[in-house]
Scaffold this motif. Structure first.
Motif, mmCIF file in Angstrom:
data_model
loop_
_atom_site.group_PDB
_atom_site.id
_atom_site.type_symbol
_atom_site.label_atom_id
_atom_site.label_comp_id
_atom_site.label_asym_id
_atom_site.label_seq_id
_atom_site.Cartn_x
_atom_site.Cartn_y
_atom_site.Cartn_z
ATOM 1 N N SER A 99 38.878 -21.289 27.371
ATOM 2 C CA SER A 99 38.732 -22.770 26.917
ATOM 3 C C SER A 99 37.468 -23.480 27.115
ATOM 4 C CB SER A 99 40.035 -23.639 27.130
ATOM 5 O OG SER A 99 40.882 -22.835 26.297
ATOM 6 N N LEU A 100 37.424 -23.389 28.521
ATOM 7 C CA LEU A 100 35.545 -23.802 28.376
ATOM 8 C C LEU A 100 34.681 -23.168 28.284
ATOM 9 C CD1 LEU A 100 34.607 -26.320 31.085
ATOM 10 C CD2 LEU A 100 35.005 -24.162 32.810
ATOM 11 N N ALA A 101 34.564 -22.263 28.300
ATOM 12 C CA ALA A 101 33.620 -21.444 27.714
ATOM 13 C C ALA A 101 33.424 -21.672 26.423
ATOM 14 C CB ALA A 101 33.322 -20.694 27.587
ATOM 15 N N MET A 102 34.659 -21.470 25.507
ATOM 16 C CA MET A 102 34.556 -22.048 24.022
ATOM 17 C C MET A 102 34.141 -23.740 23.779
ATOM 18 S SD MET A 102 35.070 -19.577 22.329
ATOM 19 C CE MET A 102 34.970 -20.423 20.853
ATOM 20 N N ALA A 103 34.513 -24.644 24.579
ATOM 21 C CA ALA A 103 33.744 -25.850 24.669
ATOM 22 C C ALA A 103 32.345 -25.720 24.958
ATOM 23 C CB ALA A 103 34.761 -26.452 25.861
ATOM 24 N N HIS A 104 31.874 -25.235 25.976
ATOM 25 C CA HIS A 104 30.359 -25.350 26.220
ATOM 26 C C HIS A 104 29.779 -24.623 24.692
ATOM 27 C CE1 HIS A 104 31.023 -25.633 30.584
ATOM 28 N NE2 HIS A 104 31.008 -26.300 30.432
ATOM 29 N N ALA A 105 30.704 -23.313 24.281
ATOM 30 C CA ALA A 105 29.774 -22.435 22.668
ATOM 31 C C ALA A 105 29.555 -24.004 21.835
ATOM 32 C CB ALA A 105 30.619 -22.138 22.356
ATOM 33 N N ASP A 106 30.962 -24.975 21.536
ATOM 34 C CA ASP A 106 30.288 -25.834 20.755
ATOM 35 C C ASP A 106 29.695 -27.074 20.824
ATOM 36 O OD1 ASP A 106 33.257 -25.360 19.849
ATOM 37 O OD2 ASP A 106 33.931 -26.203 20.918
ATOM 38 N N ARG A 107 29.243 -27.131 22.268
ATOM 39 C CA ARG A 107 27.996 -28.129 22.342
ATOM 40 C C ARG A 107 26.042 -27.547 22.234
ATOM 41 N NH1 ARG A 107 31.873 -29.660 26.504
ATOM 42 N NH2 ARG A 107 31.087 -29.127 28.154
ATOM 43 N N GLY A 108 26.234 -26.094 22.153
ATOM 44 C CA GLY A 108 25.105 -25.293 21.725
ATOM 45 C C GLY A 108 25.177 -24.167 22.507
ATOM 46 N N ALA A 109 26.384 -23.750 23.778
ATOM 47 C CA ALA A 109 25.764 -22.452 24.626
ATOM 48 C C ALA A 109 26.650 -21.589 23.722
ATOM 49 C CB ALA A 109 26.552 -23.111 25.915
ATOM 50 N N ALA A 110 25.875 -20.112 24.794
ATOM 51 C CA ALA A 110 26.688 -18.605 23.297
ATOM 52 C C ALA A 110 28.349 -18.848 23.966
ATOM 53 C CB ALA A 110 25.792 -17.565 24.469
ATOM 54 N N PRO A 111 28.722 -18.347 22.437
ATOM 55 C CA PRO A 111 29.844 -18.215 22.398
ATOM 56 C C PRO A 111 30.271 -16.854 23.722
ATOM 57 C CG PRO A 111 29.924 -18.580 20.526
ATOM 58 C CD PRO A 111 28.462 -18.789 21.518
ATOM 59 N N PRO A 112 31.154 -16.940 24.733
ATOM 60 C CA PRO A 112 31.870 -16.135 25.443
ATOM 61 C C PRO A 112 32.762 -14.996 24.681
ATOM 62 C CG PRO A 112 34.093 -17.832 24.710
ATOM 63 C CD PRO A 112 32.833 -18.240 24.175
ATOM 64 N N ALA A 113 32.347 -13.524 25.696
ATOM 65 C CA ALA A 113 32.995 -12.472 25.126
ATOM 66 C C ALA A 113 34.011 -12.429 26.134
ATOM 67 C CB ALA A 113 31.606 -11.085 24.897
ATOM 68 N N VAL A 114 35.453 -11.581 25.312
ATOM 69 C CA VAL A 114 36.078 -11.090 26.187
ATOM 70 C C VAL A 114 36.436 -10.027 26.362
ATOM 71 C CG1 VAL A 114 39.166 -11.201 26.397
ATOM 72 C CG2 VAL A 114 38.159 -13.246 26.015
ATOM 73 N N LEU A 115 37.157 -9.098 26.857
ATOM 74 C CA LEU A 115 37.190 -7.390 27.582
ATOM 75 C C LEU A 115 38.191 -7.228 27.995
ATOM 76 C CD1 LEU A 115 33.518 -8.245 27.487
ATOM 77 C CD2 LEU A 115 33.733 -6.218 29.462
ATOM 78 N N LEU A 116 39.212 -6.754 27.218
ATOM 79 C CA LEU A 116 40.856 -6.329 27.698
ATOM 80 C C LEU A 116 40.872 -4.706 27.803
ATOM 81 C CD1 LEU A 116 43.479 -8.066 26.462
ATOM 82 C CD2 LEU A 116 44.285 -5.571 27.164
ATOM 83 N N LEU A 117 41.172 -4.640 28.824
ATOM 84 C CA LEU A 117 41.480 -3.455 29.354
ATOM 85 C C LEU A 117 42.818 -3.114 29.390
ATOM 86 C CD1 LEU A 117 38.951 -5.095 30.619
ATOM 87 C CD2 LEU A 117 38.980 -2.997 32.224
ATOM 88 N N ASP A 118 43.453 -1.790 28.914
ATOM 89 C CA ASP A 118 44.904 -1.466 29.393
ATOM 90 C C ASP A 118 44.686 0.117 30.547
ATOM 91 O OD1 ASP A 118 47.609 -1.815 29.339
ATOM 92 O OD2 ASP A 118 47.170 0.620 28.806
ATOM 93 N N LEU A 119 44.992 0.576 31.628
ATOM 94 C CA LEU A 119 45.279 1.676 32.188
ATOM 95 C C LEU A 119 45.785 3.059 31.076
ATOM 96 C CD1 LEU A 119 44.625 0.756 35.680
ATOM 97 C CD2 LEU A 119 43.173 0.594 34.440
ATOM 98 N N ASP A 120 44.587 3.481 31.519
ATOM 99 C CA ASP A 120 45.454 4.999 30.592
ATOM 100 C C ASP A 120 45.934 5.986 32.384
ATOM 101 O OD1 ASP A 120 44.737 4.701 28.103
ATOM 102 O OD2 ASP A 120 42.689 5.058 28.089
#
Length: 511
Positions: A99-120
């Protein structure tokens, strides 16, 4: 000569006022007269000493309690925001960081990326070595992930063997390069206590867009991760909108399947297994089908994966077993009386690990009066790679009772020859990929010959799957393969159609 005025009473009054106002350090010096007034002064001074000591003790206790409250608050905050096992951020803190990263993106910063990992392969570690080793593995995985990200990024454990990363101020290529580094790093063996564990990670990546909330971003990363798991495990997948539609379709299909199992919408078709020397049908494989009310007849590939992901596979497997055993009992009471014949039924690894699995199979056979020797349980080699004590115990119990165990799709796993040494195996079903081209490709012929020689060396029976031509059947027979299965002898048929074929086969080949 006049006596000077005695102002001690006024001073004593001032002392009492000071003490009452909170100045416990105030004191009054007694006079040389040592009279009754001085006695009162001494008494007030002593009382002031006690008040000062009491006040100091109270202040020390207040300070101590304040420190304890602050520590408790920090501990509660840590419990609320951090994973107690790995020390990583938990889902709550991860959502705050997104949410904090998205708020920064609303003020001009690059939007974040999320990586989700599941162990095989994590369940296999838990099952084989126990949960303490699994916990050590998770801690080490968390440490590796922290080492591969920047200080501005967040690493979180969402629970179980799922981890997530929030990457800020990075371009798409940087994020994908990070995901690839993580994927490669997690392929290396992990030392968990005294055990060396091998796992990999399926990784979903979602690049946020402005205006997106944390829940949606995590959902989409999770969708991409499942796409990686359902494809080539241990891979990286970037979220695409079509994936959400696919995931939703699987959810709806799971709900339909739940109803189908309860409402008898499922069917079992049977495919013959033939003795290559005599041409006699010596068994059939039970293959589940689903008569979907809207989509028509569905093959297993279209719904078994959904059943495994949603936990419905146990109910599905049990339904197929009961139906197939009941059908075998009906055949045995009539035209198959006295004939050598076996029913092959597929078993998922989830069902195999359920408590009292072996007892349930034996109860089903007893209920229908079918001898254990008439049943062959098939499981794929890749599913056996994570074998645990519970699985081996169930297999041993089944073998002791006389039920045969087969490896299905042999040749598509990672440790084929090693599994032929296992004492719980009776039958090896050679995958169709090793049969295709057998009658036209000399190299394929040599491969098939080598595999059949190995199977024979371990004293096991071989069934060749996917046989489509008479030439393939003849070459397999010449190589020493006793049984075949495939379109050469027909497609899987409903019980009625298979009954008709078996009546003819039984009449032509009396016991």
């Amino acid at each position: 000569m006049a006596t000077p005025p005695d102002d001690r009473l006024d001073q004593l009054l001032e002392l009492v006022v000071e003490l009452a106002s909170g100045d416990t350090g105030a004191r009054m010096t007694p006079s040389p007269a040592a009279d009754e007034i001085d006695a009162v002064i001494v008494g007030v001074n002593m009382l002031a000493e006690e008040l000062q000591a009491l006040n100091g003790d109270l202040e020390a206790r207040v300070t101590e309690r304040t420190v304890q409250l602050e520590q408790a608050h920090l501990q509660l905050e840590r419990l609320a925001l951090y994973d107690p096992l790995t020390g990583l951020a938990n889902r709550t803190l991860l959502g705050d960081r997104i949410s904090l990263a998205m708020a920064h993106a609303d003020r001009g910063a690059a939007p974040p990326a999320v990586l989700l990992l599941d162990l095989d392969g994590f369940k296999a570690v838990n099952d084989s070595f126990g949960h303490p080793v699994g916990d050590l593995l998770l801690v080490e995985i968390g440490r590796r992930l922290r080492e591969m990200v920047r200080e501005t990024d967040t690493v979180a454990r969402l629970g179980g063997d799922e981890f997530a990363l929030v990457v800020v101020d990075a371009g798409h290529e940087q994020v994908l390069a990070m995901a690839e580094r993580i994927r490669v790093a997690l392929q290396a063996p992990v030392q968990a206590g005294e055990q060396s564990c091998w796992v990999s990670a399926s990784i979903g990546v979602c690049f946020a867009v402005r205006g997106q909330d944390a829940a949606t971003l995590l959902r989409d990363a999770d969708t991409a991760m499942y796409a990686a798991k359902n494809g080539a495990r241990g891979s990286v997948q970037v979220y695409e909108p079509r994936m959400h539609a696919t995931a939703l379709s699987r959810v709806l299909l799971a709900e339909d399947l739940r109803v189908a199992i309860a409402d008898d919408q499922l069917l079992v078709h049977y495919q013959p297994i033939v003795d290559l020397t005599t041409g006699r049908t010596t068994g059939v494989e039970a293959l589940v089908r689903w008569e979907h009310p809207e989509r028509g007849l569905l093959a297993p590939a279209e719904f078994v994966g959904v059943a495994e992901d949603t936990g419905l596979v146990t109910a599905l497997d049990r339904w197929v077993l009961r139906t197939a055993v009941a059908q075998l009992a009906a055949w045995r009471s009539g035209f198959l009386r006295g004939h050598e014949f076996a029913m092959h039924v597929n078993v998922s690894p989830i069902e195999l690990r359920t408590p009292r699995f072996a007892e349930g199979v034996l109860d089903c056979l007893a209920e229908h009066g079918v001898p254990p020797g008439d049943l062959v349980l098939e499981m794929t080699e890749s599913h056996l790679m994570g074998e645990d004590a519970g699985t081996l115990s169930a297999l041993e119990q089944l073998r002791t009772a006389g039920i045969a165990v087969a490896i299905d799709d042999f040749g598509t796993g990672y440790s084929s020859v090693g599994y032929l040494r296992r004492m719980f195996l009776d039958v090896v079903k050679i995958d169709r990929s090793l049969i295709t081209g057998l009658d036209t490709d000399p190299q394929q012929h040599r491969v098939a010959a080598a595999i059949l020689a190995i199977v024979d060396a371990f004293g096991l029976e071989a069934v060749a799957e996917g046989v489509e031509t008479a030439e393939q059947a003849e070459r397999l027979r010449a190589l020493g393969c006793r049984y075949g299965q495939g379109y050469l002898w027909g497609l899987p048929l409903p019980a009625e159609g298979m009954t008709a074929l078996l009546v003819v086969s039984a009449a032509m080949n009396p016991p």
